[in-house]
Design an enzyme around this catalytic site. Structure first.
Site, short mmCIF file in Angstrom:
data_model
loop_
_atom_site.label_atom_id
_atom_site.label_comp_id
_atom_site.label_asym_id
_atom_site.label_seq_id
_atom_site.Cartn_x
_atom_site.Cartn_y
_atom_site.Cartn_z
N CYS A 60 -3.06 19.06 -31.98
CA CYS A 60 -2.92 19.71 -33.28
C CYS A 60 -2.62 18.63 -34.33
CB CYS A 60 -1.80 20.75 -33.21
SG CYS A 60 -1.81 21.90 -34.57
N PRO A 106 -4.12 -13.31 -19.61
CA PRO A 106 -5.12 -12.29 -19.97
C PRO A 106 -4.72 -10.91 -19.46
CG PRO A 106 -5.84 -13.50 -18.04
CD PRO A 106 -4.56 -14.15 -18.49
N GLY A 107 -5.00 -9.91 -20.25
CA GLY A 107 -4.78 -8.53 -19.82
C GLY A 107 -6.06 -7.74 -19.96
N ARG A 108 -6.49 -7.54 -21.21
CA ARG A 108 -7.70 -6.78 -21.49
C ARG A 108 -8.92 -7.34 -20.75
NH1 ARG A 108 -8.35 -4.27 -26.37
NH2 ARG A 108 -6.79 -5.70 -27.22
N TYR A 142 -6.48 1.57 -34.26
CA TYR A 142 -7.24 0.36 -34.57
C TYR A 142 -8.70 0.61 -34.94
CZ TYR A 142 -3.57 -1.28 -31.32
OH TYR A 142 -2.38 -1.50 -30.66
#
Length: 431
Positions: A361, A291-293, A334
């Site tokens: 910009c 797991p990361g998120r 996303y």
């Protein structure tokens, strides 16, 4: 906005991170500012570890450091007795700089080159997740020189499509990662590995995507991978011991979202794996999740200062902030959702429809479009939540903008864990 116990409204009516007010943080450290809650981070870790211990007799959690890679986060992961998933020399070097136990490191990547593999071998890391036949041959050549016998996992595409954005699906047939599970592609590779003296195949790896909010794809993946696991052990001379099912557990990005708890994901997968192992007549292998998120995502928010507010008649209002796609590119990539609040008016009704515009910009430099917030004014402090995962990691210097600082809040104390870049930093490598 109260998503968890560590991001809440204080007695003075403003948004707090643990015991520290967001306006105080903005005044002390400037904006844009990434803010992490240590308590929320440790709570996320504890929930996962407790459920893993309940669900599996042998398991580990390998933090997917691509979500947020820096020394202090690695120190917390190290002190929590977790393993680590790295995907580059830079991530590995960061881990080594804080004396992360090398035996608990997994090295990923779909195109690891000779320098990458040499670096990993010299560091004596625990596992390399091999992705393709070319990498196997390169690794065998390098180990034949060093005399090292390197433990590896083989990354396999299970052919499962999780219902996420197409850019973050990784387990389908049409993916740049890993090898097909089909015999005609996989078996020749297994045969080659069996003849390698410097490579010890100890398990299989897969990963089906990111921000997954449905448990079913994991259950289908577990079935596919355990059947393959049993078949390989039966038909080859390997003694596979480890099955890495990747990560990708989703988190709530909106108050209206209902996402299964990570502990529910793990519990359900564990029950299914027990049944599947009986079905295929094998012992339950060591189960690894990456797991990361779901470790860092809900532990972070970003603070911005509001600049000009431009109303385009009959279309929308643009609220300009001092951040941009350089520090949060996820909406542009996303169409990612977030929760937005004016930090000293969190309790007020969100009745003003706006687009949040960055300072780059670039027409597409937006962090949100047509969202409701409290009526904004110039110099307000705007919070964007949750941004603990993939915001700093994906930050750039587009338009020559320095990257923001990051602070870690621990109850009523704050430490700066990543300093703000300066213009001198931007010029440092120019010749």
């Amino acid at each position: 906005m109260i998503i968890n116990d560590n991001f809440k409204i204080g007695d003075d009516g403003q948004l707090n991170v643990e015991s520290i007010g967001c306006i105080d943080l903005a005044d002390r450290y400037g904006t844009p500012l990434y803010v992490m809650s240590k308590s929320q981070l440790l709570n996320n870790i504890a929930v996962m570890k407790n459920q893993m211990e309940k669900s599996f007799s042998s398991s580990c959690i390998a933090y997917a450091s691509k979500a947020l890679s820096c020394k202090e986060i690695y120190r917390i992961i190290k002190d929590s007795d977790m393993s680590l998933d790295v995907a580059s020399q830079g991530e590995l070097a960061t881990a080594l700089s804080v004396d992360f136990p090398v035996e608990r490191i997994y090295f990923h990547g779909n195109n690891k080159n000779e320098k990458d593999l040499k670096y990993a071998l010299e560091a004596s890391i625990g596992y390399i997740v091999i992705d393709n036949l070319s990498e196997i041959r390169l690794l065998e050549r390098l180990t034949s020189v060093t005399g090292i016998r390197q433990k590896v996992l083989l990354r396999v595409k299970p052919g499962v499509e999780a219902h996420t954005h197409e850019y973050i699906r990784t387990g389908g047939v049409d993916s740049k990662f890993g090898l097909s599970k089909e015999k005609d592609e996989l078996y020749p590779v297994l045969l080659e590995i069996s003849n390698c003296k410097g490579i010890e195949l100890v398990g299989l790896h897969c990963h089906i995507g990111s921000q997954i909010v449905d448990i079913e794809p994991y259950l289908v993946t577990a079935d596919i991978m355990l059947e393959l696991f049993a078949r390989i052990n039966r038909e080859f001379s390997f003694e596979l011991q480890e099955l890495n099912l990747g990560g990708g557990f989703g988190i709530e990005y909106l108050e209206s979202q209902t996402v299964p708890k990570t502990s529910d994901f793990i519990k359900c997968i564990g029950e299914t794996i027990d049944e599947l192992c009986k079905k295929y007549g094998i012992e339950v292998p060591k189960i690894v999740f990456e797991p990361g998120r779901s470790v860092v995502g809900s532990a972070g928010l970003t603070l911005y200062s509001v600049g000009n507010i431009k109303k385009v008649k009959d279309i929308r209002s643009y609220v300009a902030i001092d951040g941009s796609i350089a520090d949060n590119i996820r909406f542009a990539l996303y169409q990612s959702d977030y929760i937005f609040d004016i930090v000293d008016r969190v309790s007020e009704t969100k009745d003003t429809s706006v687009a949040i515009a960055g300072r780059c910009c670039e027409t597409g430099d937006l962090i949100a479009k047509d969202i409701l917030i409290q009526e904004p004014k110039e110099n307000d402090i705007l919070s964007v939540y949750p941004t603990g995962a993939y915001n700093y990691s994906m930050a750039s210097n587009y338009n020559r903008l320095p990257k923001p600082a990051m602070v870690l809040v621990d109850k009523d104390s704050v430490i700066e864990i990543i300093r703000r870049e300066t213009i001198e930093d931007l010029l440092r490598f120019d010749l």
